[in-house]
Design a protein around this motif. Structure first.
Motif, PDB file in Angstrom:
ATOM      1  N   ILE A   1      40.504  24.655   9.262  1.00  0.00           N
ATOM      2  CA  ILE A   1      39.344  24.501   9.308  1.00  0.00           C
ATOM      3  C   ILE A   1      38.445  25.899   9.030  1.00  0.00           C
ATOM      4  O   ILE A   1      37.869  26.025   8.250  1.00  0.00           O
TER       5      ILE A   1
ATOM      6  N   ILE B   1      26.277  25.034  -0.230  1.00  0.00           N
ATOM      7  CA  ILE B   1      26.697  24.020  -1.333  1.00  0.00           C
ATOM      8  C   ILE B   1      25.665  22.890  -1.903  1.00  0.00           C
ATOM      9  O   ILE B   1      25.332  22.681  -2.766  1.00  0.00           O
TER      10      ILE B   1
ATOM     11  N   ALA C   1      28.399  26.954   5.089  1.00  0.00           N
ATOM     12  CA  ALA C   1      28.909  26.505   3.702  1.00  0.00           C
ATOM     13  C   ALA C   1      28.051  25.310   3.161  1.00  0.00           C
ATOM     14  O   ALA C   1      27.879  25.364   2.174  1.00  0.00           O
TER      15      ALA C   1
ATOM     16  N   TRP D   1      36.026  30.817   3.210  1.00  0.00           N
ATOM     17  CA  TRP D   1      35.805  31.262   1.922  1.00  0.00           C
ATOM     18  C   TRP D   1      34.549  30.430   1.101  1.00  0.00           C
ATOM     19  O   TRP D   1      33.943  31.032   0.470  1.00  0.00           O
ATOM     20  N   LEU D   2      34.300  29.214   1.714  1.00  0.00           N
ATOM     21  CA  LEU D   2      33.115  28.518   1.204  1.00  0.00           C
ATOM     22  C   LEU D   2      31.621  29.234   1.428  1.00  0.00           C
ATOM     23  O   LEU D   2      30.988  29.693   0.636  1.00  0.00           O
TER      24      LEU D   2
ATOM     25  N   TYR E   1      29.455  30.769  -1.504  1.00  0.00           N
ATOM     26  CA  TYR E   1      28.049  30.366  -1.418  1.00  0.00           C
ATOM     27  C   TYR E   1      26.817  30.881  -0.710  1.00  0.00           C
ATOM     28  O   TYR E   1      25.827  30.502  -0.943  1.00  0.00           O
TER      29      TYR E   1
ATOM     30  N   TRP F   1      31.132  26.788   8.731  1.00  0.00           N
ATOM     31  CA  TRP F   1      31.328  25.378   8.012  1.00  0.00           C
ATOM     32  C   TRP F   1      29.665  24.994   7.580  1.00  0.00           C
ATOM     33  O   TRP F   1      29.348  24.690   6.501  1.00  0.00           O
TER      34      TRP F   1
ATOM     35  N   PRO G   1      39.160  27.352   4.875  1.00  0.00           N
ATOM     36  CA  PRO G   1      38.216  27.034   4.055  1.00  0.00           C
ATOM     37  C   PRO G   1      36.789  26.983   4.168  1.00  0.00           C
ATOM     38  O   PRO G   1      35.913  27.428   3.240  1.00  0.00           O
ATOM     39  N   ALA G   2      36.322  26.979   5.385  1.00  0.00           N
ATOM     40  CA  ALA G   2      34.804  27.224   5.954  1.00  0.00           C
ATOM     41  C   ALA G   2      34.609  28.742   5.659  1.00  0.00           C
ATOM     42  O   ALA G   2      33.429  29.106   5.058  1.00  0.00           O
TER      43      ALA G   2
END
Lengths: 131, 131, 131
Positions: free
Chosen positions: A59, A123, A119, A65-66, A70, A116, A62-63
């Motif tokens: 969790i 996106i 991000a 780095w995104l 972004y 999260w 990825p959150a």
């Protein structure tokens, strides 16, 4: 290059590694020999700290780095540090008693949630701009 | 594009997948039906190989990619291959007896450590250059 | 920017988070207090859904992103959605009975396999072009 996020990632990895060291020590201290992962409640709490940190990694990373990609590198790094702080408090609380794990858990969950949601907004904004 | 690191990542993923196959086979062989993850020591050792490989993935993969990004693609790929080799030895040793897992474990830990330290040096150098 | 893959990654992360929520609920419902992870078969099946999703994350996420990078962003996102669908069916089946987890499991495994093979072809093609 997202340098600050990269640095905080290495720090988070080091903290996670440290939870594994604590499990190895607890194995020796409480006489729980591999491959067993149960047998003494004090060992089981330390093991659950490592496992829960592992469970949150897909969790958090990825959150993180995104969000960095972004939204903001420095922003991701700062929120990532809050996540690590929450994890440290969770570790300290859980090592004492299962009931004391709540505060640190909520801090790290909130940090991951902010990453999260940020991000997601980043996106979606990008996709809408491209239309 | 970090082609060699990408290739070694797929190889590491395939090896990890293979540890899961061994768990599925051990379930059948030793009669440990899902959702149980204990009940026969030979099953438990095979299960711990998969779990330990899983536990090290959040250390290995971020360190591998940050090393590739900040230091060297080919260098990351070569050290990544050493990590996989250590994992294979760990699997072979642990499948025999819990006491025989040490050598492979140390090799993979050393490889992950080199990736982590190299990545740290690379990131800090970049940050200092930007000042 | 691989926007569609980024979006599907956040969706997969959210689904995985949801499997953790179900475990927390099942702890309360079946009286399995932390740090225990066993004690009631209905709890254990829900716990295994989370764990199995966690176990597949180091296969799914790297394959997804390498496919996106080397083959196609939209393609990765579509296959990623199939993976999530398989995971949802796996969850629904396993929550009922351990024997009903097969179909969803096979769908998500096939989706991950397509991502892995596609990424491999993409990376090798790139390496051969560079020669």
């Amino acid at each position: 290059m997202l340098n600050y996020t990269a640095l905080v990632t290495l720090l988070a990895v080091a903290f996670y590694f440290y939870t594994g060291i604590l499990v190895a020590r607890a194995r020796a201290e409480f006489g729980v020999k591999a491959p067993a992962t149960a047998g003494h409640p004090d060992f089981e709490r330390v093991f659950r700290v490592q496992m829960n940190t592992l469970e949150w990694t897909p969790i958090f990373l990825p959150a993180l780095w995104l969000f960095a990609r972004y939204v903001s590198d420095v922003g991701a790094a700062v929120i990532g540090l809050v996540w690590i702080l929450g994890r440290v408090l969770y570790l300290a609380g859980y090592a004492e008693a299962a009931d004391k794990r709540g505060r640190g858990f909520r801090i790290q969950a909130a940090a991951a949630g902010v990453l999260w949601i940020g991000a997601l907004i980043g996106i979606v904004s990008r996709l809408l701009q491209g239309m």
